[in-house]
Design a protein around this motif. Structure first.
Motif, PDB file in Angstrom:
ATOM      1  N   GLN A 209       0.811  -1.221   0.000  1.00 34.89           N
ATOM      2  CA  GLN A 209       0.000   0.000   0.000  1.00 34.89           C
ATOM      3  C   GLN A 209       0.842   1.268   0.000  1.00 34.89           C
ATOM      4  OE1 GLN A 209      -2.580  -1.227   3.434  1.00 34.89           O
ATOM      5  NE2 GLN A 209      -4.253  -0.815   1.995  1.00 34.89           N
ATOM      6  N   GLY A 210       1.971   1.220  -0.694  1.00 33.25           N
ATOM      7  CA  GLY A 210       2.854   2.378  -0.712  1.00 33.25           C
ATOM      8  C   GLY A 210       2.215   3.638  -1.262  1.00 33.25           C
ATOM      9  N   ALA A 211       1.443   3.507  -2.325  1.00 37.71           N
ATOM     10  CA  ALA A 211       0.789   4.684  -2.900  1.00 37.71           C
ATOM     11  C   ALA A 211      -0.236   5.267  -1.942  1.00 37.71           C
ATOM     12  CB  ALA A 211       0.131   4.322  -4.228  1.00 37.71           C
ATOM     13  N   LEU A 212      -0.941   4.406  -1.223  1.00 41.81           N
ATOM     14  CA  LEU A 212      -1.932   4.885  -0.260  1.00 41.81           C
ATOM     15  C   LEU A 212      -1.273   5.670   0.859  1.00 41.81           C
ATOM     16  CD1 LEU A 212      -4.827   4.984   0.816  1.00 41.81           C
ATOM     17  CD2 LEU A 212      -4.393   2.765   1.944  1.00 41.81           C
TER      18      LEU A 212
ATOM     19  N   ASN B  38       2.929   1.421  -5.496  1.00 42.41           N
ATOM     20  CA  ASN B  38       2.106   0.241  -5.744  1.00 42.41           C
ATOM     21  C   ASN B  38       0.667   0.445  -5.276  1.00 42.41           C
ATOM     22  OD1 ASN B  38       2.371  -2.643  -6.668  1.00 42.41           O
ATOM     23  ND2 ASN B  38       1.392  -2.988  -4.677  1.00 42.41           N
ATOM     24  N   THR B  39      -0.302  -0.013  -6.091  1.00 42.69           N
ATOM     25  CA  THR B  39      -1.723   0.058  -5.715  1.00 42.69           C
ATOM     26  C   THR B  39      -2.412  -1.297  -5.718  1.00 42.69           C
ATOM     27  OG1 THR B  39      -2.476   0.491  -7.986  1.00 42.69           O
ATOM     28  CG2 THR B  39      -1.908   2.409  -6.632  1.00 42.69           C
ATOM     29  N   ASN B  40      -1.765  -2.323  -6.245  1.00 41.29           N
ATOM     30  CA  ASN B  40      -2.340  -3.674  -6.207  1.00 41.29           C
ATOM     31  C   ASN B  40      -2.335  -4.153  -4.759  1.00 41.29           C
ATOM     32  OD1 ASN B  40      -2.680  -6.555  -6.262  1.00 41.29           O
ATOM     33  ND2 ASN B  40      -2.048  -6.577  -8.406  1.00 41.29           N
ATOM     34  N   PRO B  41      -3.489  -4.510  -4.189  1.00 39.88           N
ATOM     35  CA  PRO B  41      -3.532  -4.855  -2.762  1.00 39.88           C
ATOM     36  C   PRO B  41      -2.899  -6.192  -2.413  1.00 39.88           C
ATOM     37  CG  PRO B  41      -5.681  -5.213  -3.766  1.00 39.88           C
ATOM     38  CD  PRO B  41      -4.828  -4.549  -4.806  1.00 39.88           C
ATOM     39  N   ASN B  42      -2.571  -6.991  -3.413  1.00 40.84           N
ATOM     40  CA  ASN B  42      -2.130  -8.355  -3.143  1.00 40.84           C
ATOM     41  C   ASN B  42      -0.678  -8.653  -3.514  1.00 40.84           C
ATOM     42  OD1 ASN B  42      -4.789  -9.198  -2.284  1.00 40.84           O
ATOM     43  ND2 ASN B  42      -5.363  -9.100  -4.457  1.00 40.84           N
ATOM     44  N   GLU B  43      -0.070  -7.777  -4.336  1.00 38.65           N
ATOM     45  CA  GLU B  43       1.301  -8.037  -4.762  1.00 38.65           C
ATOM     46  C   GLU B  43       1.893  -6.774  -5.358  1.00 38.65           C
ATOM     47  OE1 GLU B  43       1.339 -10.923  -7.881  1.00 38.65           O
ATOM     48  OE2 GLU B  43      -0.182  -9.906  -9.065  1.00 38.65           O
ATOM     49  N   PHE B  44       3.225  -6.780  -5.491  1.00 34.39           N
ATOM     50  CA  PHE B  44       3.872  -5.692  -6.205  1.00 34.39           C
ATOM     51  C   PHE B  44       3.604  -5.863  -7.697  1.00 34.39           C
ATOM     52  CE2 PHE B  44       6.904  -6.011  -2.485  1.00 34.39           C
ATOM     53  CZ  PHE B  44       6.411  -4.876  -1.858  1.00 34.39           C
ATOM     54  N   ASP B  45       3.071  -4.830  -8.319  1.00 37.61           N
ATOM     55  CA  ASP B  45       2.610  -4.927  -9.703  1.00 37.61           C
ATOM     56  C   ASP B  45       2.870  -3.589 -10.371  1.00 37.61           C
ATOM     57  OD1 ASP B  45       1.281  -5.148 -12.093  1.00 37.61           O
ATOM     58  OD2 ASP B  45      -0.662  -5.698 -11.234  1.00 37.61           O
ATOM     59  N   SER B  46       3.912  -3.515 -11.166  1.00 34.44           N
ATOM     60  CA  SER B  46       4.297  -2.239 -11.768  1.00 34.44           C
ATOM     61  C   SER B  46       3.240  -1.669 -12.693  1.00 34.44           C
ATOM     62  CB  SER B  46       5.624  -2.391 -12.522  1.00 34.44           C
ATOM     63  OG  SER B  46       5.502  -3.337 -13.563  1.00 34.44           O
ATOM     64  N   SER B  47       2.363  -2.537 -13.198  1.00 31.01           N
ATOM     65  CA  SER B  47       1.310  -2.035 -14.090  1.00 31.01           C
ATOM     66  C   SER B  47       0.282  -1.213 -13.329  1.00 31.01           C
ATOM     67  CB  SER B  47       0.624  -3.203 -14.806  1.00 31.01           C
ATOM     68  OG  SER B  47      -0.162  -3.967 -13.905  1.00 31.01           O
TER      69      SER B  47
END
Length: 344
Positions: A100-103, A147-156
């Motif tokens: 949740q870095g972006a959050l 990162n915004t994917n709640p389950n994994e690091f996902d550059s997309s």
């Protein structure tokens, strides 16, 4: 380069902090945290140009050892104080997951942690005689700041605006209390362009070889680097990197990206190079070659007995210069006696 928001109108004027006295010179600071280790280097080698201290946004304070170092230093010195204010290191202890870095960045930018930032800014203002270099978190990365994917690091799914907004907001709040300050963007190697807050709103005088930086409405004034064993192509335990070279290609990418003064924000020899004086000297030689070739404005070396302070001895060692006679001799000859380096 990722997109970013321009928030210049929200950012107050910051007093000039000279970063380089004349062409071809580099400030040498010694970290981190511990006053007795800094004083040991000072008494045995030379008085450094500054110190490095650490705190976090969650407490709105420096850690207790850093408070002791800053108060002891500022009592007799007026050089550089590199402040590392982190949030990534303890996200999972403060209600977030590692994904949740972006959050976290959004919440910082929206003012959720302003009371803590105000407390830190007020504390730093108590030492007006020093020159602060403030890292808005450190070793910033897409994974831990976008990162915004709640389950994994996902550059997309990276939100490339989140950290620049947080940077701008932190700068605004801290500089409302502290005028003797310059701000640093310190990414992981190879990612300098990814979350760069933007330099089109930064003013400075001079070239990268002769700098008096001042921020009029700017965000970033210094680009920071971590330079440990792997960064100069030396192994850490069994982990190797860029074998056959002397500088990681990703470090060179970031150097070439830089339009701001460059500062080695963190550096230290690691095992196994610290176990053999010739390997220790190889590490220092590669770092100083990089600093001089690419005209770094500053170099912070972490001169510390890491394992004594709880760090894993597989990855960290006693990196102190003054306690190792061959290293101390090399350092005196190649750094202290070299007028390319500026001390206190």
């Amino acid at each position: 380069m990722g997109s970013f928001w321009h928030l210049a109108l929200l950012i107050p004027t910051v007093t000039a902090v000279p970063l380089k006295p004349r062409t071809g010179q580099t400030y040498l600071s010694i970290g981190q945290n511990y006053l007795d280790e800094w004083q040991s280097f000072q008494s045995s080698i030379e008085t450094p140009a500054g110190i490095s201290v650490y705190g976090d946004i969650w407490s709105g304070a420096l850690n207790s050892d850093s408070q002791n170092l800053l108060s002891g230093y500022a009592g007799s010195q007026s050089g550089f104080v590199e402040v590392g204010m982190s949030w990534k290191d303890a996200m999972t202890d403060n209600g977030y997951t590692q994904y949740q870095g972006a959050l976290v960045c959004d919440n910082i930018a929206n003012g959720q942690y302003d009371s803590n930032l105000n407390a830190l800014g007020s504390y730093l203002a108590g030492y007006p005689n020093v020159k602060y270099i403030f890292r808005v978190d450190y070793e910033v990365s897409g994974n831990l700041h976008a990162n915004t994917n709640p389950n994994e690091f996902d550059s997309s799914t990276f939100d490339l605006t989140a950290y620049p907004k947080a940077f701008a907001h932190v700068r605004s709040v801290i500089s409302s209390h502290v005028s003797n300050i310059t701000f640093m963007y310190h990414p992981v190697r190879g990612e300098a362009s990814l979350l760069y807050p933007g330099d089109d709103v930064v003013d400075y005088q001079g070239s990268l070889a002769n700098i008096d930086v001042y921020s009029k409405q700017g965000l970033t004034t210094i680009l920071g680097f971590s330079i440990f064993n792997n960064d100069v192509c030396l192994p850490v335990g069994s982990t190797t990197n860029c074998e056959g070279s002397t500088l990681d290609p990703n470090v060179i990418i970031d150097i070439n990206f830089a339009t701001k003064p460059k500062w080695v924000a963190e550096s230290s020899v690691q095992p196994a190079a610290c176990d053999d004086p010739s390997d220790f000297i190889t590490y220092l030689t590669r770092v100083t070659n990089m600093i001089q070739q690419y005209e770094f404005a500053g170099w912070t070396y972490i001169n510390s007995n890491w394992p004594v302070h709880g760090w894993d001895s597989n990855d960290w060692c006693d990196s102190r210069i003054e306690t190792n006679a061959p290293i101390a001799s090399w350092f005196q000859t190649n750094v202290v006696s070299n007028n390319a380096y500026v001390f206190g």
